[in-house]
Write a protein that holds these residues in place. Sequence first.
Motif, PDB file in Angstrom:
ATOM      1  N   CYS A  86       0.820  -1.218   0.000  1.00  0.00           N
ATOM      2  CA  CYS A  86       0.000   0.000   0.000  1.00  0.00           C
ATOM      3  C   CYS A  86       0.849   1.262   0.000  1.00  0.00           C
ATOM      4  O   CYS A  86       0.353   2.342  -0.291  1.00  0.00           O
ATOM      5  N   MET A 142       2.288   2.867   2.543  1.00  0.00           N
ATOM      6  CA  MET A 142       2.288   3.729   3.734  1.00  0.00           C
ATOM      7  C   MET A 142       3.690   3.833   4.339  1.00  0.00           C
ATOM      8  O   MET A 142       4.076   4.861   4.883  1.00  0.00           O
ATOM      9  N   SER A 192      -7.355   4.996  -3.644  1.00  0.00           N
ATOM     10  CA  SER A 192      -6.659   3.709  -3.670  1.00  0.00           C
ATOM     11  C   SER A 192      -5.154   3.937  -3.557  1.00  0.00           C
ATOM     12  O   SER A 192      -4.626   4.963  -3.970  1.00  0.00           O
ATOM     13  N   CYS A 193      -4.469   2.955  -2.983  1.00  0.00           N
ATOM     14  CA  CYS A 193      -3.044   3.109  -2.644  1.00  0.00           C
ATOM     15  C   CYS A 193      -2.186   3.370  -3.873  1.00  0.00           C
ATOM     16  O   CYS A 193      -1.319   4.227  -3.868  1.00  0.00           O
ATOM     17  N   HIS A 194      -2.411   2.579  -4.926  1.00  0.00           N
ATOM     18  CA  HIS A 194      -1.519   2.698  -6.075  1.00  0.00           C
ATOM     19  C   HIS A 194      -1.769   3.975  -6.865  1.00  0.00           C
ATOM     20  O   HIS A 194      -0.901   4.441  -7.584  1.00  0.00           O
ATOM     21  N   ARG A 233      -0.488   6.856  -3.599  1.00  0.00           N
ATOM     22  CA  ARG A 233       0.929   6.785  -3.231  1.00  0.00           C
ATOM     23  C   ARG A 233       1.800   6.216  -4.342  1.00  0.00           C
ATOM     24  O   ARG A 233       2.970   6.538  -4.445  1.00  0.00           O
ATOM     25  N   ASN A 235      -7.060   7.312   3.760  1.00  0.00           N
ATOM     26  CA  ASN A 235      -5.888   6.961   2.953  1.00  0.00           C
ATOM     27  C   ASN A 235      -5.343   5.560   3.256  1.00  0.00           C
ATOM     28  O   ASN A 235      -4.367   5.131   2.659  1.00  0.00           O
ATOM     29  N   GLU A 236      -5.988   4.853   4.179  1.00  0.00           N
ATOM     30  CA  GLU A 236      -5.486   3.508   4.483  1.00  0.00           C
ATOM     31  C   GLU A 236      -5.992   2.478   3.490  1.00  0.00           C
ATOM     32  O   GLU A 236      -7.090   2.567   2.961  1.00  0.00           O
ATOM     33  N   CYS A 237      -5.177   1.476   3.305  1.00  0.00           N
ATOM     34  CA  CYS A 237      -5.443   0.403   2.345  1.00  0.00           C
ATOM     35  C   CYS A 237      -6.698  -0.378   2.727  1.00  0.00           C
ATOM     36  O   CYS A 237      -6.972  -0.610   3.906  1.00  0.00           O
TER      37      CYS A 237
END
Lengths: 479, 251
Positions: free
Chosen positions: A365, A367, B144-146, B149, B176-178
């Motif tokens: 992810c 983070m 989404s993460c990808h 970030r 913002n967490e997966c």
Amino acid sequence: MSQQTSNVTFHERVEDALRDQILHVALERTTERFQRLRVTGMGSLPNADAVRDRVRLIRAHTLSRLDAYLEQFAANVERAGGHVHFAADANALNRIVADIARTHDVKSVVKGKSMISEEAELNHALEAQGVRVVETDLGEYIIQLAGERPSHILAPAIHKTKEQVGQLFHEKLGVPVYTEPAEMTAAARAILRFEFLNADMGVSGVNFGVAATGTICLVENEGNGRLTTTAPRVHVALMGLERIVPTLDDLSVMLQVLARSATGQKSAVYTNLITGPRRNGEGDGPDELHIILLDNGRSRVLGTEFAEILYCIRCGACLNACPVYREIGGHAYGSVYPGPVGAVLTPALGGIAPWSDLPQASSLCGMCREACPARIDIPRMLLLERDAATRAGQMPWWLRFGLHAYSVAATRPALFGLAAWGARVGTRILGASNQGWIRALPPPLNAWTQSRDFPAFANESFRAQWEKYQGENQEQKRK
Amino acid sequence: MNPNAPRTIQLFVTCLIETLRPEAGMAVVRVLESLGIRVEFPRAQTCCGQPAFNAGAWDDARAMGRHTLDVLAQSDAPIVVPSGSCGDMLVHHYPELFAADPKYGPLAEQIAARTYEFSQFLVEVLGVKNLKARCAGRLAYHPSCHLSRGMGISAPPRELLSNLQDGELVEIPGANECCGFGGLFAIKMGEISSAMLARKLDAIESAKVETVVGCDVSCLLHLSGGLHRRGSKIETKHLAEILDSYVPTNI
Ligand code: SF4
């Protein structure tokens, strides 16, 4: 590095951790708070982005000529009256410390927090020689009383609730069952004070070694580090050989981000700078200072695609930010270094074969990369490790077969279309009784349906809809 | 709208939209066409190989990557991908995967340089921030993460959503967490993935939204699979499906 619980699989440890309600409470209370504190802490740093770039640059530069800096560091430590030892691996480190203890007729040792000591399992080695070892960092002290291992590189007892610690102190120290952390701290402090006065040797970690001056820097919040390094007559400092910075200026850059990333503090309560042992006329300090540089696989990692993990300054931010760490805690990893940094560092140092599960335990992810003050690209290295695990034959056969079959189809559009058609028919049958949602898939896909339904493939693929749409458009144009 | 913007694009629709959420792909087509963009759909496209790449089957990923690069190289038009994770694959991972390949290395760089995620293309390339779209009720954006970030794209989708004609845009706590999807991670580490999903679904339910909007069908399917299992009525929609709700006749 040894595996802690070799007969238990990673998945079993994960399942235990997920079932552990107390662990869940403990992690919940702490990781989220650390995370918040870091964000505000780094937010208070002017030009935080530029400082992080600088941190990364300094780390990269130092490692690119580590040999020269190590030589300079060692020469300067000796000039200041200290001794430098080089330990190729954990056994060598334990031997060197044991020798120093024997030479000085050491009966008892007080210890500050040191991950290197965990890596080498130094306490066992010293105890085997009849030396009493007392951890003086409060978290480490709790862990030692409980006979456990740290579960976080910075907050070793993060997996314990204060209620558990109150009970532990009651059982082991004979004090009342305290409920307030302040009471527990006071109880530990009273005992540890006595230990400091009676110890023959202090063993500490090292946050940074400064090449230009031979200074070691030790950052801490409890003052136990200061006592460990000054009260006993011998001080042994353990450091990973990568923890060098060229100059005091470079050190100050590291210190700008270390505490902020770790706990959100602008700076730690104690920043100890130690150059050599006590000099004539000085009030306190040890008679002898020994600094032990541990390699244990690090020099092998330099120059590989995993070298970047050696930029790590052990702030712990990636653990606190990691959604996987937050669910399973540190022990489930089974390695000395848990969390994102551990998932890269452990296989890098110890080989992928015994640790191939660690890089899989990430949703990638990002983070960790976002949190890391050195901008270490942990997800990229997790991917590299997955590739390495596959090449070492560690991918389950069904997955290897499945992915290969998938790639064969995906490079042949007609076959891909056919496979998609097959999947559509299959999933629509399976989902027919539940509005197009599948409740249970066969193994290994049941891992998905343990907590979520799976959608049946669409009746009409995009391709089919696109073609129809194109046809309609043409029709309209013709009209 | 940016007058120098390209007038033709190729759509790389992604294997998940192709098979599981084709309506999101059609929404992308309609939104782009409503802005006067001609959409090409290279028919030989399949999957970018990201699942294999993420799982560590890099040889298989390279095979799919070569196929995809060959397909996309047939036109000079920029590529629009309605997915952050496939976009990240094309923009960041192809150049890495093929770094040592004399033929596909340079090609990967070329393709990466003209590949855009859907919301990025609208806002940053076309300069379109307001599509006068409508969506009643409370909705929340799942970054989404990808996308956020991986590709570093955070503002464009939020900007587009903040300009909806109606509807109330709210934040999911810990947005913002997966969500715990992570491709095959959801299968290989099903227990951890499920725990992460449960946390995310709790957060979504606490936000009392009717719709969760995202730019990655993969995460949306994961969320909707979890929501459906819980018996929740909350819907998930691709950003394009929201923007497609009201197509202006002339801009
Ligand atoms: S990898 Fe980065 S975030 Fe993690 S402990 Fe090391 S320096 Fe801190």
